[in-house]
Design a protein around this motif. Sequence first.
Motif, PDB file in Angstrom:
ATOM      1  N   LEU A 218       0.809  -1.106   0.258  1.00  0.00           N
ATOM      2  CA  LEU A 218       0.098  -0.038  -0.163  1.00  0.00           C
ATOM      3  C   LEU A 218       0.863   1.396   0.067  1.00  0.00           C
ATOM      4  O   LEU A 218       0.495   2.131  -0.738  1.00  0.00           O
ATOM      5  N   ALA A 219       1.931   1.382   0.935  1.00  0.00           N
ATOM      6  CA  ALA A 219       2.802   2.571   1.081  1.00  0.00           C
ATOM      7  C   ALA A 219       3.208   2.925  -0.474  1.00  0.00           C
ATOM      8  O   ALA A 219       3.255   4.214  -0.909  1.00  0.00           O
ATOM      9  N   ALA A 220       4.004   2.090  -1.210  1.00  0.00           N
ATOM     10  CA  ALA A 220       4.498   2.190  -2.558  1.00  0.00           C
ATOM     11  C   ALA A 220       3.498   2.654  -3.430  1.00  0.00           C
ATOM     12  O   ALA A 220       3.530   3.699  -4.340  1.00  0.00           O
ATOM     13  N   ALA A 221       2.290   2.071  -3.260  1.00  0.00           N
ATOM     14  CA  ALA A 221       1.236   2.501  -4.420  1.00  0.00           C
ATOM     15  C   ALA A 221       0.640   3.868  -4.094  1.00  0.00           C
ATOM     16  O   ALA A 221       0.210   4.572  -4.983  1.00  0.00           O
ATOM     17  N   LEU A 222       0.446   4.127  -2.634  1.00  0.00           N
ATOM     18  CA  LEU A 222      -0.042   5.457  -2.426  1.00  0.00           C
ATOM     19  C   LEU A 222       1.085   6.679  -2.878  1.00  0.00           C
ATOM     20  O   LEU A 222       0.758   7.759  -3.321  1.00  0.00           O
ATOM     21  N   ARG A 223       2.390   6.200  -2.723  1.00  0.00           N
ATOM     22  CA  ARG A 223       3.430   7.296  -3.332  1.00  0.00           C
ATOM     23  C   ARG A 223       3.116   7.653  -4.654  1.00  0.00           C
ATOM     24  O   ARG A 223       3.280   8.622  -5.131  1.00  0.00           O
ATOM     25  N   HIS A 224       3.214   6.494  -5.415  1.00  0.00           N
ATOM     26  CA  HIS A 224       2.870   6.577  -6.901  1.00  0.00           C
ATOM     27  C   HIS A 224       1.820   7.267  -7.307  1.00  0.00           C
ATOM     28  O   HIS A 224       1.727   8.251  -8.119  1.00  0.00           O
ATOM     29  N   HIS A 225       0.573   6.962  -6.783  1.00  0.00           N
ATOM     30  CA  HIS A 225      -0.603   7.549  -7.161  1.00  0.00           C
ATOM     31  C   HIS A 225      -0.821   8.921  -6.387  1.00  0.00           C
ATOM     32  O   HIS A 225      -1.195   9.995  -7.232  1.00  0.00           O
ATOM     33  N   LYS A 226      -0.182   9.484  -5.375  1.00  0.00           N
ATOM     34  CA  LYS A 226       0.045  10.706  -5.109  1.00  0.00           C
ATOM     35  C   LYS A 226       0.772  11.467  -6.189  1.00  0.00           C
ATOM     36  O   LYS A 226       0.440  12.727  -6.575  1.00  0.00           O
ATOM     37  N   ASP A 227       2.009  11.045  -6.316  1.00  0.00           N
ATOM     38  CA  ASP A 227       2.722  11.793  -7.568  1.00  0.00           C
ATOM     39  C   ASP A 227       2.053  12.035  -8.808  1.00  0.00           C
ATOM     40  O   ASP A 227       2.040  13.151  -9.390  1.00  0.00           O
ATOM     41  N   ASN A 228       1.484  10.785  -9.302  1.00  0.00           N
ATOM     42  CA  ASN A 228       0.599  11.009 -10.510  1.00  0.00           C
ATOM     43  C   ASN A 228      -0.375  12.205 -10.218  1.00  0.00           C
ATOM     44  O   ASN A 228      -0.928  12.899 -11.241  1.00  0.00           O
TER      45      ASN A 228
ATOM     46  N   LEU B 213       2.208  13.036   1.409  1.00  0.00           N
ATOM     47  CA  LEU B 213       1.729  12.002   2.040  1.00  0.00           C
ATOM     48  C   LEU B 213       2.887  11.603   3.358  1.00  0.00           C
ATOM     49  O   LEU B 213       4.151  11.511   2.874  1.00  0.00           O
ATOM     50  N   THR B 214       2.115  11.358   4.370  1.00  0.00           N
ATOM     51  CA  THR B 214       2.935  11.075   5.383  1.00  0.00           C
ATOM     52  C   THR B 214       2.435   9.663   6.198  1.00  0.00           C
ATOM     53  O   THR B 214       1.283   9.381   5.950  1.00  0.00           O
TER      54      THR B 214
ATOM     55  N   THR C 180      -5.982  23.587  -3.387  1.00  0.00           N
ATOM     56  CA  THR C 180      -4.515  23.772  -3.831  1.00  0.00           C
ATOM     57  C   THR C 180      -3.711  22.975  -3.067  1.00  0.00           C
ATOM     58  O   THR C 180      -2.607  22.739  -3.569  1.00  0.00           O
ATOM     59  N   GLN C 181      -4.341  22.409  -1.895  1.00  0.00           N
ATOM     60  CA  GLN C 181      -3.358  21.320  -1.057  1.00  0.00           C
ATOM     61  C   GLN C 181      -4.150  20.197  -0.736  1.00  0.00           C
ATOM     62  O   GLN C 181      -5.330  20.413  -0.357  1.00  0.00           O
ATOM     63  N   VAL C 182      -3.551  18.900  -0.574  1.00  0.00           N
ATOM     64  CA  VAL C 182      -4.018  18.098  -0.053  1.00  0.00           C
ATOM     65  C   VAL C 182      -3.217  17.129   0.632  1.00  0.00           C
ATOM     66  O   VAL C 182      -1.919  17.104   0.345  1.00  0.00           O
ATOM     67  N   GLN C 183      -3.464  16.732   1.936  1.00  0.00           N
ATOM     68  CA  GLN C 183      -2.607  16.081   2.744  1.00  0.00           C
ATOM     69  C   GLN C 183      -3.202  14.588   3.219  1.00  0.00           C
ATOM     70  O   GLN C 183      -4.345  14.389   3.505  1.00  0.00           O
ATOM     71  N   ILE C 184      -2.251  13.714   2.866  1.00  0.00           N
ATOM     72  CA  ILE C 184      -2.704  12.244   3.283  1.00  0.00           C
ATOM     73  C   ILE C 184      -1.926  11.829   4.232  1.00  0.00           C
ATOM     74  O   ILE C 184      -0.703  11.998   4.235  1.00  0.00           O
ATOM     75  N   ASN C 185      -2.532  10.964   5.233  1.00  0.00           N
ATOM     76  CA  ASN C 185      -1.802  10.409   6.456  1.00  0.00           C
ATOM     77  C   ASN C 185      -2.199   9.119   6.652  1.00  0.00           C
ATOM     78  O   ASN C 185      -3.200   8.730   6.798  1.00  0.00           O
ATOM     79  N   LEU C 186      -1.486   8.058   6.617  1.00  0.00           N
ATOM     80  CA  LEU C 186      -1.625   6.626   7.120  1.00  0.00           C
ATOM     81  C   LEU C 186      -0.919   6.417   8.438  1.00  0.00           C
ATOM     82  O   LEU C 186       0.372   6.282   8.285  1.00  0.00           O
ATOM     83  N   HIS C 187      -1.789   6.109   9.312  1.00  0.00           N
ATOM     84  CA  HIS C 187      -1.193   5.719  10.604  1.00  0.00           C
ATOM     85  C   HIS C 187      -1.523   4.100  10.958  1.00  0.00           C
ATOM     86  O   HIS C 187      -2.637   3.749  10.992  1.00  0.00           O
ATOM     87  N   TYR C 188      -0.538   3.373  11.398  1.00  0.00           N
ATOM     88  CA  TYR C 188      -0.673   1.968  11.825  1.00  0.00           C
ATOM     89  C   TYR C 188      -0.796   1.774  13.300  1.00  0.00           C
ATOM     90  O   TYR C 188       0.117   2.604  14.045  1.00  0.00           O
ATOM     91  N   ALA C 189      -1.619   1.131  13.791  1.00  0.00           N
ATOM     92  CA  ALA C 189      -1.866   0.869  15.247  1.00  0.00           C
ATOM     93  C   ALA C 189      -1.914  -0.899  15.390  1.00  0.00           C
ATOM     94  O   ALA C 189      -2.176  -1.426  14.157  1.00  0.00           O
ATOM     95  N   ASN C 190      -1.625  -1.305  16.691  1.00  0.00           N
ATOM     96  CA  ASN C 190      -1.953  -2.719  16.938  1.00  0.00           C
ATOM     97  C   ASN C 190      -3.101  -3.343  16.280  1.00  0.00           C
ATOM     98  O   ASN C 190      -3.320  -4.218  15.639  1.00  0.00           O
ATOM     99  N   SER C 191      -4.372  -2.437  16.712  1.00  0.00           N
ATOM    100  CA  SER C 191      -5.616  -2.943  16.303  1.00  0.00           C
ATOM    101  C   SER C 191      -6.416  -2.304  15.130  1.00  0.00           C
ATOM    102  O   SER C 191      -7.381  -2.953  14.606  1.00  0.00           O
ATOM    103  N   HIS C 192      -5.685  -1.358  14.763  1.00  0.00           N
ATOM    104  CA  HIS C 192      -6.196  -0.753  13.324  1.00  0.00           C
ATOM    105  C   HIS C 192      -5.537   0.364  12.664  1.00  0.00           C
ATOM    106  O   HIS C 192      -4.432   0.377  12.885  1.00  0.00           O
ATOM    107  N   VAL C 193      -5.965   0.381  11.429  1.00  0.00           N
ATOM    108  CA  VAL C 193      -5.311   1.541  10.697  1.00  0.00           C
ATOM    109  C   VAL C 193      -6.103   2.626  10.294  1.00  0.00           C
ATOM    110  O   VAL C 193      -7.290   2.505   9.933  1.00  0.00           O
TER     111      VAL C 193
END
Length: 254
Positions: free
Chosen positions: A119-129, A140-141, A175-188
């Motif tokens: 997922l991380a790599a796919a999101l980076r690629h899609h974000k750049d496109n 993307l963070t 003009t700006q979009v921020q994407i954040n993906l956070h992982y936890a033990n029980s959820h994302v």
Amino acid sequence: TIRVLHSFELNRRQALAAARRQVEEEIAQRDALRQEFLHRIVDMQEEERARIARELHDELGQTLTGLALGLRAAQTSVEKPALLQRQLSQLEEMAVQAIDNMRHLVNELRPALLDDIGLAAALRHHKDNFAALTGVQTTLTMDENHQRLPGEIETGLFRITQEALTNVARHAQATQVQINLHYANSHVTLKIEDNGLGFNSVTALDGNKHSGWGLMGIKERVKLADGDMQIESEIGEGTKLIVKIPLNNKREGL
């Protein structure tokens, strides 16, 4: 006392009947909305198939036709090395272009990075496109310890991000979009925030409204994952989408 009890019982029955009618009406409205949503999904699938067919015909079809004609012409140039060399060089360029077009089309349907790297790599690629195509500054963070997730969860989160960014491009004028993906033990948790026009988040997913199909699609994906979704938005104040997916979910079809 009997009259009072009788009146109380009558009022109770009337209240129950009214509550039952309200529940039945809400269920009917939701069923109608779901049915219309399913029809919309079918329509979108047909539109997507038509678009793919056009691209195959207009790009790959024309390129392959050009290759065939070029090869036929090259057969007559065997005794003219200089001309044959130019023809073969042009045919090679056309073949490379056809391969690039095919890869682009396949990547739109199912990003190879999602299956191969995650997922991380796919999101980076899609974000750049997305940033390159729209001009919207997109960041993307994610946690440094990001991990591979079950396939259906990664697919769902990627499609949710796609749909959210599509909504931004179509409606937000951001003009700006921020994407954040956070992982936890029980959820994302996935957060997508823009500085666009915003909207009335109270009525955005109202069952009586037949608009906002993108948000409805996101809602359905989150529901299939037994997750939670929040939308924070006000007119003129941008929009924040928060999706939380449990990692112990075993259901498929996200």
